[in-house]
Design a protein around this motif. Structure first.
Motif, PDB file in Angstrom:
ATOM      1  N   ALA A  29       9.860  -2.881   6.750  1.00 46.59           N
ATOM      2  CA  ALA A  29       8.886  -2.021   6.639  1.00 46.59           C
ATOM      3  C   ALA A  29       7.537  -1.974   7.259  1.00 46.59           C
ATOM      4  CB  ALA A  29       8.828  -1.391   5.196  1.00 46.59           C
ATOM      5  N   ASP A  30       7.058  -3.280   7.274  1.00 50.23           N
ATOM      6  CA  ASP A  30       5.607  -3.354   7.571  1.00 50.23           C
ATOM      7  C   ASP A  30       5.667  -4.027   9.235  1.00 50.23           C
ATOM      8  OD1 ASP A  30       6.721  -5.862   6.974  1.00 50.23           O
ATOM      9  OD2 ASP A  30       4.876  -6.676   5.823  1.00 50.23           O
ATOM     10  N   ASN A  31       6.672  -3.666   9.818  1.00 51.41           N
ATOM     11  CA  ASN A  31       6.825  -4.497  11.435  1.00 51.41           C
ATOM     12  C   ASN A  31       5.829  -3.963  12.023  1.00 51.41           C
ATOM     13  OD1 ASN A  31       8.401  -5.885  12.974  1.00 51.41           O
ATOM     14  ND2 ASN A  31       9.182  -4.054  13.940  1.00 51.41           N
ATOM     15  N   ASP A  32       5.240  -2.607  11.982  1.00 45.11           N
ATOM     16  CA  ASP A  32       3.965  -2.573  12.952  1.00 45.11           C
ATOM     17  C   ASP A  32       2.648  -3.287  12.566  1.00 45.11           C
ATOM     18  OD1 ASP A  32       5.663  -0.749  14.188  1.00 45.11           O
ATOM     19  OD2 ASP A  32       4.593   0.909  13.332  1.00 45.11           O
ATOM     20  N   LEU A  36       0.854  -1.321  -0.129  1.00 48.58           N
ATOM     21  CA  LEU A  36      -0.193  -0.132  -0.087  1.00 48.58           C
ATOM     22  C   LEU A  36       0.830   1.050   0.145  1.00 48.58           C
ATOM     23  CD1 LEU A  36      -2.524  -1.044   2.572  1.00 48.58           C
ATOM     24  CD2 LEU A  36      -3.141  -0.648   0.364  1.00 48.58           C
ATOM     25  N   PRO A  37       0.274   2.405  -0.625  1.00 50.63           N
ATOM     26  CA  PRO A  37       1.143   3.579  -0.398  1.00 50.63           C
ATOM     27  C   PRO A  37       1.140   4.168   0.908  1.00 50.63           C
ATOM     28  CG  PRO A  37      -1.184   4.021  -1.493  1.00 50.63           C
ATOM     29  CD  PRO A  37      -0.902   2.381  -1.347  1.00 50.63           C
ATOM     30  N   GLY A  38       2.206   5.075   0.986  1.00 47.44           N
ATOM     31  CA  GLY A  38       2.296   5.594   2.433  1.00 47.44           C
ATOM     32  C   GLY A  38       1.380   7.017   2.287  1.00 47.44           C
ATOM     33  N   TRP A  39       1.246   7.658   3.440  1.00 47.30           N
ATOM     34  CA  TRP A  39       0.501   9.068   3.271  1.00 47.30           C
ATOM     35  C   TRP A  39       0.740  10.036   2.373  1.00 47.30           C
ATOM     36  CZ3 TRP A  39       1.734   9.558   9.316  1.00 47.30           C
ATOM     37  CH2 TRP A  39       0.700   9.033  10.004  1.00 47.30           C
ATOM     38  N   ASP A  40       1.974   9.639   1.795  1.00 49.60           N
ATOM     39  CA  ASP A  40       2.239  10.640   0.675  1.00 49.60           C
ATOM     40  C   ASP A  40       1.588   9.970  -0.635  1.00 49.60           C
ATOM     41  OD1 ASP A  40       3.929   8.517   0.560  1.00 49.60           O
ATOM     42  OD2 ASP A  40       5.765   9.465   0.134  1.00 49.60           O
ATOM     43  N   GLY A  41       0.914   8.986  -0.845  1.00 41.90           N
ATOM     44  CA  GLY A  41       0.262   8.655  -2.200  1.00 41.90           C
ATOM     45  C   GLY A  41      -0.635   9.368  -2.461  1.00 41.90           C
ATOM     46  N   SER A  42      -1.104   9.496  -3.693  1.00 42.56           N
ATOM     47  CA  SER A  42      -1.928  10.166  -4.095  1.00 42.56           C
ATOM     48  C   SER A  42      -3.422   9.759  -3.588  1.00 42.56           C
ATOM     49  CB  SER A  42      -2.002  10.369  -5.827  1.00 42.56           C
ATOM     50  OG  SER A  42      -2.386   9.138  -6.280  1.00 42.56           O
ATOM     51  N   GLU A  43      -4.140  10.542  -3.828  1.00 46.04           N
ATOM     52  CA  GLU A  43      -5.710  10.288  -3.274  1.00 46.04           C
ATOM     53  C   GLU A  43      -6.168   9.401  -4.160  1.00 46.04           C
ATOM     54  OE1 GLU A  43      -9.893  12.416  -2.478  1.00 46.04           O
ATOM     55  OE2 GLU A  43      -8.226  13.653  -2.547  1.00 46.04           O
ATOM     56  N   ALA A  44      -5.906   9.496  -5.471  1.00 45.67           N
ATOM     57  CA  ALA A  44      -6.337   8.668  -6.520  1.00 45.67           C
ATOM     58  C   ALA A  44      -5.921   7.110  -6.249  1.00 45.67           C
ATOM     59  CB  ALA A  44      -6.136   8.838  -8.084  1.00 45.67           C
ATOM     60  N   GLU A  45      -4.680   7.076  -6.158  1.00 43.50           N
ATOM     61  CA  GLU A  45      -4.161   5.823  -6.020  1.00 43.50           C
ATOM     62  C   GLU A  45      -4.736   5.109  -4.479  1.00 43.50           C
ATOM     63  OE1 GLU A  45       0.506   3.785  -5.315  1.00 43.50           O
ATOM     64  OE2 GLU A  45       0.227   5.897  -5.106  1.00 43.50           O
ATOM     65  N   ASP A  71       2.862   3.029   6.498  1.00 40.21           N
ATOM     66  CA  ASP A  71       1.942   3.489   7.630  1.00 40.21           C
ATOM     67  C   ASP A  71       0.513   3.071   7.443  1.00 40.21           C
ATOM     68  OD1 ASP A  71       0.848   5.085   5.493  1.00 40.21           O
ATOM     69  OD2 ASP A  71       2.489   6.232   5.616  1.00 40.21           O
ATOM     70  N   ASP A  72      -0.275   3.529   7.965  1.00 39.29           N
ATOM     71  CA  ASP A  72      -1.648   3.106   7.771  1.00 39.29           C
ATOM     72  C   ASP A  72      -2.309   3.320   6.706  1.00 39.29           C
ATOM     73  OD1 ASP A  72      -2.673   5.755   8.533  1.00 39.29           O
ATOM     74  OD2 ASP A  72      -3.977   5.084  10.047  1.00 39.29           O
ATOM     75  N   CYS A  73      -2.020   4.148   5.497  1.00 36.33           N
ATOM     76  CA  CYS A  73      -2.627   4.701   4.381  1.00 36.33           C
ATOM     77  C   CYS A  73      -3.993   5.199   4.856  1.00 36.33           C
ATOM     78  CB  CYS A  73      -2.739   3.313   3.571  1.00 36.33           C
ATOM     79  SG  CYS A  73      -3.001   3.655   1.793  1.00 36.33           S
ATOM     80  N   TYR A  74      -4.110   6.019   5.628  1.00 32.40           N
ATOM     81  CA  TYR A  74      -5.544   6.671   5.975  1.00 32.40           C
ATOM     82  C   TYR A  74      -6.567   5.635   6.121  1.00 32.40           C
ATOM     83  CZ  TYR A  74      -2.984  10.907   4.266  1.00 32.40           C
ATOM     84  OH  TYR A  74      -2.097  11.862   4.124  1.00 32.40           O
TER      85      TYR A  74
END
Length: 103
Positions: free
Chosen positions: A84-87, A14-23, A53-56
């Protein structure tokens, strides 16, 4: 493995918080297209799709989808210290009732 799961897994984490809204919206829609429950094989493949991260909140949708599988997903044998997905692995590990066992 069903085609809709294969498509989701093929796109990677999954993209992080910096991913585009469309993605982020597209990946969320992909998750919602996967009928529940998932197989053990599908659950294991889906655990590779957690991002940084939680990707919103989309990562929580992924957690709940993985949890529809039969028992702990084989790939969730315990979180690794350098992933990277440790959490998210910790979350799944604890939710499967394994959080108190040594890895």
């Amino acid at each position: 493995m069903r085609p809709e799961v294969q498509r989701f897994v093929a796109e990677g984490p999954l993209p992080g918080w910096d991913g585009s809204e469309a993605e982020i919206d597209r990946r969320y829609r992909q998750l919602k297209e996967i009928a529940r429950p998932v197989t053990a094989e599908e659950a294991a493949a889906l655990t590779a799709c957690f991002g940084p991260d939680d990707c919103y909140g989309v990562a929580w949708t992924l957690v709940h989808l993985v949890e529809t599988g039969p028992g702990p997903a084989p790939a969730v044998s315990g979180p690794g210290p350098d992933t990277a997905d440790n959490d998210w692995r910790h979350t799944l590990w604890a939710r499967w009732g394994k959080g108190d066992q040594p890895t």
